[in-house]
Design a protein around this motif. Structure first.
Motif, PDB file in Angstrom:
ATOM      1  N   GLY A  28      -5.307  -1.129   5.043  1.00  0.00           N
ATOM      2  CA  GLY A  28      -6.378  -0.933   6.077  1.00  0.00           C
ATOM      3  C   GLY A  28      -7.847  -0.403   5.398  1.00  0.00           C
ATOM      4  N   THR A  29      -8.689   0.209   6.228  1.00  0.00           N
ATOM      5  CA  THR A  29      -9.955   0.646   5.586  1.00  0.00           C
ATOM      6  C   THR A  29     -10.012   1.938   6.141  1.00  0.00           C
ATOM      7  N   SER A  30     -10.241   2.690   5.044  1.00  0.00           N
ATOM      8  CA  SER A  30     -10.256   4.457   5.312  1.00  0.00           C
ATOM      9  C   SER A  30     -11.765   4.497   4.990  1.00  0.00           C
ATOM     10  N   VAL A  31     -12.481   5.459   5.685  1.00  0.00           N
ATOM     11  CA  VAL A  31     -13.674   5.798   5.910  1.00  0.00           C
ATOM     12  C   VAL A  31     -13.959   7.206   5.419  1.00  0.00           C
ATOM     13  N   MET A  32     -15.028   7.554   4.470  1.00  0.00           N
ATOM     14  CA  MET A  32     -15.365   9.073   4.005  1.00  0.00           C
ATOM     15  C   MET A  32     -16.965   8.900   4.119  1.00  0.00           C
ATOM     16  N   ALA A  33     -17.341  10.145   4.376  1.00  0.00           N
ATOM     17  CA  ALA A  33     -18.846  10.134   4.702  1.00  0.00           C
ATOM     18  C   ALA A  33     -19.460  11.673   4.259  1.00  0.00           C
ATOM     19  N   GLY A  34     -20.367  11.615   3.574  1.00  0.00           N
ATOM     20  CA  GLY A  34     -21.019  12.771   2.990  1.00  0.00           C
ATOM     21  C   GLY A  34     -22.738  13.034   3.059  1.00  0.00           C
ATOM     22  N   HIS A  35     -23.089  14.070   3.177  1.00  0.00           N
ATOM     23  CA  HIS A  35     -24.406  14.417   3.195  1.00  0.00           C
ATOM     24  C   HIS A  35     -25.114  13.951   1.930  1.00  0.00           C
TER      25      HIS A  35
ATOM     26  N   TYR B 250     -12.547  10.626   8.112  1.00  0.00           N
ATOM     27  CA  TYR B 250     -12.188  10.268   9.718  1.00  0.00           C
ATOM     28  C   TYR B 250     -10.499  10.504   9.653  1.00  0.00           C
ATOM     29  N   LYS B 251     -10.027  11.515  10.157  1.00  0.00           N
ATOM     30  CA  LYS B 251      -8.543  11.884  10.129  1.00  0.00           C
ATOM     31  C   LYS B 251      -7.797  11.007  11.217  1.00  0.00           C
ATOM     32  N   ASP B 252      -8.473  10.403  11.962  1.00  0.00           N
ATOM     33  CA  ASP B 252      -7.727   9.690  13.123  1.00  0.00           C
ATOM     34  C   ASP B 252      -7.810   8.035  12.581  1.00  0.00           C
ATOM     35  N   GLY B 253      -8.414   7.809  11.653  1.00  0.00           N
ATOM     36  CA  GLY B 253      -8.296   6.380  10.842  1.00  0.00           C
ATOM     37  C   GLY B 253      -7.405   6.325   9.793  1.00  0.00           C
TER      38      GLY B 253
ATOM     39  N   GLY C 133       0.959  -1.205  -0.131  1.00  0.00           N
ATOM     40  CA  GLY C 133      -0.176  -0.145   0.221  1.00  0.00           C
ATOM     41  C   GLY C 133       0.817   1.127   0.038  1.00  0.00           C
ATOM     42  N   LEU C 134       0.214   2.418   0.120  1.00  0.00           N
ATOM     43  CA  LEU C 134       0.893   3.804   0.071  1.00  0.00           C
ATOM     44  C   LEU C 134       1.258   4.101   1.432  1.00  0.00           C
ATOM     45  N   PRO C 135       2.140   4.954   1.571  1.00  0.00           N
ATOM     46  CA  PRO C 135       2.371   5.571   2.793  1.00  0.00           C
ATOM     47  C   PRO C 135       1.317   6.725   3.227  1.00  0.00           C
ATOM     48  N   PRO C 136       0.964   6.862   4.456  1.00  0.00           N
ATOM     49  CA  PRO C 136       0.174   7.694   4.970  1.00  0.00           C
ATOM     50  C   PRO C 136       0.160   9.161   4.123  1.00  0.00           C
ATOM     51  N   SER C 137      -0.938   9.710   3.856  1.00  0.00           N
ATOM     52  CA  SER C 137      -0.958  11.143   3.333  1.00  0.00           C
ATOM     53  C   SER C 137      -2.553  11.739   3.268  1.00  0.00           C
TER      54      SER C 137
ATOM     55  N   VAL D 276     -12.176  17.304   0.302  1.00  0.00           N
ATOM     56  CA  VAL D 276     -12.402  16.351   1.242  1.00  0.00           C
ATOM     57  C   VAL D 276     -11.824  17.161   2.661  1.00  0.00           C
ATOM     58  N   LEU D 277     -12.536  17.415   3.740  1.00  0.00           N
ATOM     59  CA  LEU D 277     -12.472  17.912   4.827  1.00  0.00           C
ATOM     60  C   LEU D 277     -12.036  17.017   5.993  1.00  0.00           C
ATOM     61  N   PRO D 278     -10.981  16.797   6.685  1.00  0.00           N
ATOM     62  CA  PRO D 278     -10.551  16.132   7.696  1.00  0.00           C
ATOM     63  C   PRO D 278     -11.419  16.323   8.794  1.00  0.00           C
ATOM     64  N   LEU D 279     -12.164  15.177   9.384  1.00  0.00           N
ATOM     65  CA  LEU D 279     -12.783  15.519  10.581  1.00  0.00           C
ATOM     66  C   LEU D 279     -12.530  14.801  11.781  1.00  0.00           C
ATOM     67  N   GLY D 280     -12.595  15.332  12.990  1.00  0.00           N
ATOM     68  CA  GLY D 280     -12.250  14.357  14.224  1.00  0.00           C
ATOM     69  C   GLY D 280     -13.503  14.212  14.865  1.00  0.00           C
ATOM     70  N   LEU D 281     -13.329  13.976  16.071  1.00  0.00           N
ATOM     71  CA  LEU D 281     -14.422  13.483  17.155  1.00  0.00           C
ATOM     72  C   LEU D 281     -14.874  14.885  17.749  1.00  0.00           C
ATOM     73  N   GLY D 282     -15.947  15.141  18.266  1.00  0.00           N
ATOM     74  CA  GLY D 282     -16.600  16.023  19.151  1.00  0.00           C
ATOM     75  C   GLY D 282     -16.574  15.600  20.661  1.00  0.00           C
ATOM     76  N   PRO D 283     -16.923  16.460  21.438  1.00  0.00           N
ATOM     77  CA  PRO D 283     -16.682  16.169  22.966  1.00  0.00           C
ATOM     78  C   PRO D 283     -17.437  15.127  23.235  1.00  0.00           C
ATOM     79  N   ASP D 284     -18.518  14.645  22.563  1.00  0.00           N
ATOM     80  CA  ASP D 284     -19.537  13.458  22.770  1.00  0.00           C
ATOM     81  C   ASP D 284     -19.081  12.470  22.124  1.00  0.00           C
ATOM     82  N   GLY D 285     -18.274  12.436  21.443  1.00  0.00           N
ATOM     83  CA  GLY D 285     -17.469  11.029  20.863  1.00  0.00           C
ATOM     84  C   GLY D 285     -17.946  11.074  19.284  1.00  0.00           C
ATOM     85  N   SER D 286     -18.854  11.862  18.880  1.00  0.00           N
ATOM     86  CA  SER D 286     -19.287  11.733  17.590  1.00  0.00           C
ATOM     87  C   SER D 286     -18.501  12.381  16.627  1.00  0.00           C
TER      88      SER D 286
END
Length: 219
Positions: free
Chosen positions: A115-122, A105-108, A60-64, A80-90
């Motif tokens: 491995g498994t990379s996750v993207m989500a959108g409206h 999900y930037k911490d993934g 696979g590729l190195p992280p970027s 693509v916007l990197p997203l983290g988790l809020g205070p409530d864990g979401s």
């Protein structure tokens, strides 16, 4: 697991006059008894792709970070916007009013990394369709291109498109570790109810097949 908590947060209120987004057919799901690949993998060439494209390295590729996602068959071309988790864990969500942006999900796992990379959108909002509105229309073999900060473009082929009810979302199947670079694209789906919103989620499963190198500098 923590990642599962964000899935329901992509539910957006719809205008009553909006049109239902496309839903995947049974033909685009995994065959009965099959699941995402977990051991080993093989790259495939992209028909009509640039001659400079190559099969990805076995490890696979190195992280970027991903910076843009394109899905030519459904006309997606979005930052693509990197997203983290809020205070409530979401998972945090993109700024209000910006419907043409996908979240990663930037911490993934970064796209292209083993491995498994996750993207989500409206899927939509009260004004109309959003970035992943047509995700359910994807077919097996469709191409997903993810431009990365290092200049490489990770190209994925779709393995399956499935839809799940909210109370039957298969966390392990969607988010489980993979032995090859895989990608999940997630949006709302499964029908809509006025009082509760979308009843489920559409999930696209894809794996890395080709890597395009950074563009050569202009002479």
């Amino acid at each position: 697991m923590v990642i599962a908590a964000f899935v329901g947060l992509w539910l957006i209120e719809r205008g009553f006059e909006s049109v239902e987004p496309p839903q995947p057919s049974a033909a685009e799901a995994f065959a009965a008894g099959s699941a995402p690949e977990r051991t080993g993998w093989a790259a495939a060439a992209i028909p009509g792709g640039p001659a400079v494209a190559s099969a990805p390295p076995a490890e696979g590729l190195p992280p970027s970070e991903p910076v843009r996602v394109k899905i030519p068959s459904i006309r997606v071309d979005a930052p693509v916007l990197p997203l983290g988790l809020g205070p409530d864990g979401s998972l945090d969500v993109p700024p209000p009013g910006n419907t043409n942006v996908a979240g990663w999900y930037k911490d993934g796992t970064a796209p292209g990394v083993r491995g498994t990379s996750v993207m989500a959108g409206h899927v939509d909002d009260s004004r109309g369709p959003a970035v992943f509105y047509a995700l359910g229309a994807l077919k097996k073999g469709s191409r997903v291109e993810v431009a990365r900060k290092d200049g490489r473009t990770a190209v994925f082929d779709v393995d399956a498109v499935e839809v799940y009810e909210n109370d039957a979302f298969p966390d392990r199947k969607v988010y489980g570790a993979a032995a090859r670079p895989e990608l999940r694209l997630i949006t709302c789906g499964g029908g809509f109810e006025k009082k509760t919103g979308y009843r489920g989620n559409v999930v696209v499963y894809a794996h890395l097949t080709t890597v395009r190198p950074p563009a050569a500098p202009a002479s």
